[in-house]
Design an enzyme around this catalytic site. Sequence first.
Site, PDB file in Angstrom:
ATOM      1  N   ARG A  88      48.900  14.494  41.369  1.00 24.51           N
ATOM      2  CA  ARG A  88      50.156  15.188  41.639  1.00 24.51           C
ATOM      3  C   ARG A  88      49.926  16.621  41.161  1.00 24.51           C
ATOM      4  O   ARG A  88      49.471  16.846  40.040  1.00 24.51           O
ATOM      5  CB  ARG A  88      51.305  14.513  40.904  1.00 24.51           C
ATOM      6  CG  ARG A  88      51.448  13.038  41.290  1.00 24.51           C
ATOM      7  CD  ARG A  88      52.838  12.510  41.030  1.00 24.51           C
ATOM      8  NE  ARG A  88      52.868  11.061  40.928  1.00 24.51           N
ATOM      9  CZ  ARG A  88      53.134  10.225  41.931  1.00 24.51           C
ATOM     10  NH1 ARG A  88      53.378  10.688  43.134  1.00 24.51           N
ATOM     11  NH2 ARG A  88      53.167   8.923  41.733  1.00 24.51           N
ATOM     12  N   ASP A 100      58.508   3.641  51.832  1.00 27.94           N
ATOM     13  CA  ASP A 100      59.728   4.461  51.899  1.00 27.94           C
ATOM     14  C   ASP A 100      59.520   5.772  52.650  1.00 27.94           C
ATOM     15  O   ASP A 100      60.309   6.701  52.507  1.00 27.94           O
ATOM     16  CB  ASP A 100      60.227   4.751  50.467  1.00 27.94           C
ATOM     17  CG  ASP A 100      59.204   5.546  49.654  1.00 27.94           C
ATOM     18  OD1 ASP A 100      58.044   5.686  50.096  1.00 27.94           O
ATOM     19  OD2 ASP A 100      59.566   6.030  48.566  1.00 27.94           O
ATOM     20  N   GLY A 155      50.877   9.134  44.780  1.00 26.73           N
ATOM     21  CA  GLY A 155      50.493   7.835  44.209  1.00 26.73           C
ATOM     22  C   GLY A 155      49.438   7.152  45.071  1.00 26.73           C
ATOM     23  O   GLY A 155      49.524   7.205  46.293  1.00 26.73           O
ATOM     24  N   THR A 171      51.467   4.737  50.674  1.00 21.91           N
ATOM     25  CA  THR A 171      52.225   4.392  49.461  1.00 21.91           C
ATOM     26  C   THR A 171      52.583   2.912  49.517  1.00 21.91           C
ATOM     27  O   THR A 171      52.811   2.374  50.606  1.00 21.91           O
ATOM     28  CB  THR A 171      53.532   5.205  49.323  1.00 21.91           C
ATOM     29  OG1 THR A 171      54.309   4.644  48.244  1.00 21.91           O
ATOM     30  CG2 THR A 171      54.398   5.159  50.560  1.00 21.91           C
ATOM     31  N   ASP A 188      55.339   1.845  48.475  1.00 23.88           N
ATOM     32  CA  ASP A 188      56.807   1.734  48.463  1.00 23.88           C
ATOM     33  C   ASP A 188      57.432   1.465  49.842  1.00 23.88           C
ATOM     34  O   ASP A 188      58.588   1.050  49.921  1.00 23.88           O
ATOM     35  CB  ASP A 188      57.429   3.024  47.902  1.00 23.88           C
ATOM     36  CG  ASP A 188      56.963   3.328  46.488  1.00 23.88           C
ATOM     37  OD1 ASP A 188      56.615   2.376  45.773  1.00 23.88           O
ATOM     38  OD2 ASP A 188      56.949   4.510  46.109  1.00 23.88           O
ATOM     39  N   ARG A 190      59.942   2.613  43.747  1.00 25.86           N
ATOM     40  CA  ARG A 190      60.692   3.870  43.505  1.00 25.86           C
ATOM     41  C   ARG A 190      62.155   3.649  43.861  1.00 25.86           C
ATOM     42  O   ARG A 190      62.773   2.752  43.280  1.00 25.86           O
ATOM     43  CB  ARG A 190      60.100   5.026  44.311  1.00 25.86           C
ATOM     44  CG  ARG A 190      60.343   6.384  43.665  1.00 25.86           C
ATOM     45  CD  ARG A 190      59.679   7.489  44.448  1.00 25.86           C
ATOM     46  NE  ARG A 190      58.253   7.530  44.266  1.00 25.86           N
ATOM     47  CZ  ARG A 190      57.630   8.194  43.300  1.00 25.86           C
ATOM     48  NH1 ARG A 190      58.320   8.886  42.438  1.00 25.86           N
ATOM     49  NH2 ARG A 190      56.324   8.199  43.215  1.00 25.86           N
ATOM     50  N   ASP A 226      55.775  11.586  51.257  1.00 27.90           N
ATOM     51  CA  ASP A 226      56.607  12.695  51.758  1.00 27.90           C
ATOM     52  C   ASP A 226      56.184  14.040  51.179  1.00 27.90           C
ATOM     53  O   ASP A 226      56.095  15.033  51.901  1.00 27.90           O
ATOM     54  CB  ASP A 226      58.066  12.492  51.317  1.00 27.90           C
ATOM     55  CG  ASP A 226      58.718  11.343  52.058  1.00 27.90           C
ATOM     56  OD1 ASP A 226      58.007  10.625  52.774  1.00 27.90           O
ATOM     57  OD2 ASP A 226      59.934  11.178  51.896  1.00 27.90           O
TER      58      ASP A 226
HETATM   59  P1  ADP Z   1      53.985  11.769  47.535  1.00 30.71           P
HETATM   60  O1  ADP Z   1      53.100  12.473  48.466  1.00 30.71           O
HETATM   61  O2  ADP Z   1      53.522  10.384  47.216  1.00 30.71           O
HETATM   62  O3  ADP Z   1      55.447  11.867  47.930  1.00 30.71           O
HETATM   63  P2  ADP Z   1      54.442  13.864  45.556  1.00 30.71           P
HETATM   64  O4  ADP Z   1      55.874  14.079  45.902  1.00 30.71           O
HETATM   65  O5  ADP Z   1      54.039  13.887  44.118  1.00 30.71           O
HETATM   66  O6  ADP Z   1      53.881  12.464  46.093  1.00 30.71           O
HETATM   67  O7  ADP Z   1      53.605  14.944  46.350  1.00 30.71           O
HETATM   68  C1  ADP Z   1      52.197  14.946  46.274  1.00 30.71           C
HETATM   69  C2  ADP Z   1      51.697  16.354  46.221  1.00 30.71           C
HETATM   70  O8  ADP Z   1      52.036  17.038  47.442  1.00 30.71           O
HETATM   71  C3  ADP Z   1      52.314  17.219  45.127  1.00 30.71           C
HETATM   72  O9  ADP Z   1      51.749  16.978  43.861  1.00 30.71           O
HETATM   73  C4  ADP Z   1      52.003  18.605  45.657  1.00 30.71           C
HETATM   74  O10 ADP Z   1      50.632  18.917  45.427  1.00 30.71           O
HETATM   75  C5  ADP Z   1      52.212  18.423  47.176  1.00 30.71           C
HETATM   76  N1  ADP Z   1      53.581  18.829  47.552  1.00 30.71           N
HETATM   77  C6  ADP Z   1      54.732  18.200  47.249  1.00 30.71           C
HETATM   78  N2  ADP Z   1      55.803  18.882  47.737  1.00 30.71           N
HETATM   79  C7  ADP Z   1      55.306  19.969  48.364  1.00 30.71           C
HETATM   80  C8  ADP Z   1      55.902  21.084  49.071  1.00 30.71           C
HETATM   81  N3  ADP Z   1      57.226  21.212  49.229  1.00 30.71           N
HETATM   82  N4  ADP Z   1      55.071  22.011  49.590  1.00 30.71           N
HETATM   83  C9  ADP Z   1      53.725  21.905  49.430  1.00 30.71           C
HETATM   84  N5  ADP Z   1      53.120  20.907  48.777  1.00 30.71           N
HETATM   85  C10 ADP Z   1      53.883  19.946  48.242  1.00 30.71           C
HETATM   86  O1  F6P Z   2      55.174   5.720  44.697  1.00 38.21           O
HETATM   87  C1  F6P Z   2      54.375   4.698  44.185  1.00 38.21           C
HETATM   88  C2  F6P Z   2      54.850   4.323  42.791  1.00 38.21           C
HETATM   89  O2  F6P Z   2      53.985   3.310  42.307  1.00 38.21           O
HETATM   90  C3  F6P Z   2      56.318   3.883  42.685  1.00 38.21           C
HETATM   91  O3  F6P Z   2      56.495   2.551  43.116  1.00 38.21           O
HETATM   92  C4  F6P Z   2      56.576   4.096  41.222  1.00 38.21           C
HETATM   93  O4  F6P Z   2      57.944   4.357  41.005  1.00 38.21           O
HETATM   94  C5  F6P Z   2      55.749   5.333  40.911  1.00 38.21           C
HETATM   95  O5  F6P Z   2      54.766   5.447  41.934  1.00 38.21           O
HETATM   96  C6  F6P Z   2      55.060   5.273  39.580  1.00 38.21           C
HETATM   97  O6  F6P Z   2      54.471   6.504  39.370  1.00 38.21           O
HETATM   98  P1  F6P Z   2      53.335   6.746  38.268  1.00 38.21           P
HETATM   99  O7  F6P Z   2      52.098   6.051  38.744  1.00 38.21           O
HETATM  100  O8  F6P Z   2      53.212   8.216  38.230  1.00 38.21           O
HETATM  101  O9  F6P Z   2      53.835   6.109  36.997  1.00 38.21           O
END
Ligand code: ADP
Ligand code: F6P
Length: 338
Positions: free
Chosen positions: A72, A129, A11, A125, A127, A171, A103
């Site tokens: 994503r 978090d 995000g 982010t 959030d 979130r 994360d």
């Molecule tokens: P955030 O980074 O905000 O937590 P996501 O969980 O969607 O958001 O992760 C962002 C991107 O990081 C994913 O779309 C993917 O490309 C990569 N990613 C997530 N988990 C993994 C993983 N276990 N190993 C490698 N790449 C990952």
């Molecule tokens: O992680 C950032 C965030 O804006 C959260 O606060 C919310 O739950 C989520 O992303 C929304 O995701 P999307 O933009 O994919 O609807």
Amino acid sequence: MKRIAVLTSGGDAPGMNAAIRAVVRKAISEGMEVFGINRGYAGMVEGDIFPLDANGVSNILSHGGTFLQSARYPEFAQLEGQLKGIEQLKKHGIEGVVVIGGDGSYHGAMRLTEHGFPAIGLPGTIDNDIVGTDYTIGFDTAVNTAVDALDKIRDTSFSHGRTFVVEVMGRNAGDIALWSGIAAGADQIIVPEEPYDINEVVAKVKKGYTRKGKNHHLIVLAEGVMHGEAFAAEMKAAGDDSDLRVTNLGHILRGGAPTPRDRVLASWMGAHAVELLKEGKGGLAVGVHNESLVEHPILGTAEEGALFSLTEDGKIVVNNPHKARLDFAALNRDLAHI
Ligand code: ADP
Ligand code: F6P
């Protein structure tokens, strides 16, 4: 290390541009070349990679969003996706990467490091978090935006003698709700980290209206609990008879000019990420703790201070999960005076 790249993933968050700018300018000042990768890991795999110079990041510091765009891209969690990404990094002579995200993005950074391409994670982010940091890039801006909206809702809430449930993002974390709720003088703050009793919520609303000089009621609801409309329905079912309205601040909290605090945090962390790469370090996430920068291994043992560990059957465990400030929830109850 002579050539590095920067990407934003997951995000978007206000301040990501400030972090990109810091990575680029610091790298140049250290004699390195920098490449931008569009749309996170998706752009890496597709080879959407281009050189950035100091001018290329002019006039982005004050802008929300991320000019590199974000995505994503679950395919990067698979080895095949990672190998394709690495092929592209090799093609461009890139030796290290700064990953700005959450994360999930950190795990991508860890995989790159394991494949021999040191990567550093920065927490981006709204959030707040992410493990390993007191504050994330974007949180302060989101709180400011929420407070601005809540102040406005209070005006109309007072004028019409209404109850408002205002849903804020976050979130599964209640941080945005807690900070914005306290700053805007909310009567009640409902967060996922704390159980609530809908009968008590409604009783407080009723009690509030009986108090002399109090003709309105403001409830800040974290999205991790449920949506505002569902919460309002619960209130009505529990006997709320006030003139009730619901507002969802939604993605408005994700945009807008970053606050000075987010710009400073992003600049500070971005420059530090480059210093770490210059030392040949990778697999680390930068955070801020007690007003100082810290870095933690993304993956390892809890004793090493790693953010995540792997169980024997390959499951990811969060070693020291983020905790919302529940003392702030208690503080608000003391200050709300219902
Ligand atoms: P955030 O980074 O905000 O937590 P996501 O969980 O969607 O958001 O992760 C962002 C991107 O990081 C994913 O779309 C993917 O490309 C990569 N990613 C997530 N988990 C993994 C993983 N276990 N190993 C490698 N790449 C990952
Ligand atoms: O992680 C950032 C965030 O804006 C959260 O606060 C919310 O739950 C989520 O992303 C929304 O995701 P999307 O933009 O994919 O609807």
